[in-house]
Design a protein around this motif. Sequence first.
Motif, PDB file in Angstrom:
ATOM      1  N   TRP A   9      27.485  35.792  41.188  1.00 19.62           N
ATOM      2  CA  TRP A   9      27.548  36.908  40.522  1.00 19.62           C
ATOM      3  C   TRP A   9      26.517  37.941  40.804  1.00 19.62           C
ATOM      4  CZ3 TRP A   9      30.952  37.564  37.074  1.00 19.62           C
ATOM      5  CH2 TRP A   9      31.553  36.476  36.147  1.00 19.62           C
ATOM      6  N   ARG A  12      28.870  39.682  43.476  1.00 21.51           N
ATOM      7  CA  ARG A  12      29.858  40.547  42.913  1.00 21.51           C
ATOM      8  C   ARG A  12      29.407  41.780  42.237  1.00 21.51           C
ATOM      9  NH1 ARG A  12      32.679  35.613  39.331  1.00 21.51           N
ATOM     10  NH2 ARG A  12      33.417  34.579  40.948  1.00 21.51           N
ATOM     11  N   GLY A  13      28.273  41.870  41.419  1.00 16.66           N
ATOM     12  CA  GLY A  13      27.488  42.920  41.023  1.00 16.66           C
ATOM     13  C   GLY A  13      27.237  43.975  42.120  1.00 16.66           C
ATOM     14  N   CYS A  28      28.083  41.871  35.642  1.00 16.24           N
ATOM     15  CA  CYS A  28      27.702  40.678  36.598  1.00 16.24           C
ATOM     16  C   CYS A  28      26.408  40.405  36.631  1.00 16.24           C
ATOM     17  CB  CYS A  28      28.368  41.285  38.011  1.00 16.24           C
ATOM     18  SG  CYS A  28      30.349  41.043  38.201  1.00 16.24           S
TER      19      CYS A  28
END
Length: 70
Positions: A9, A12-13, A28
Amino acid sequence: MTLDRYAEWLARGRAHQTDGRLIDALLCYRRALHEVAAGVEARFHVGELAWQFGNSADAIAAWESAIALA
């Protein structure tokens, strides 16, 4: 497994933030914090986003919470 999901995550962020999709990045980072509530990196990046949105009070609060956990 939770740390792996946290890292996913977080990555992705960062990708969303780099591409200028700030809302997606924020979501995210929040998901990352759901996986690891004491996630320092995610808190730091939430502060970055708050700063980019012009919300200095939330940015400082996020950074202070990241420092407190480090």
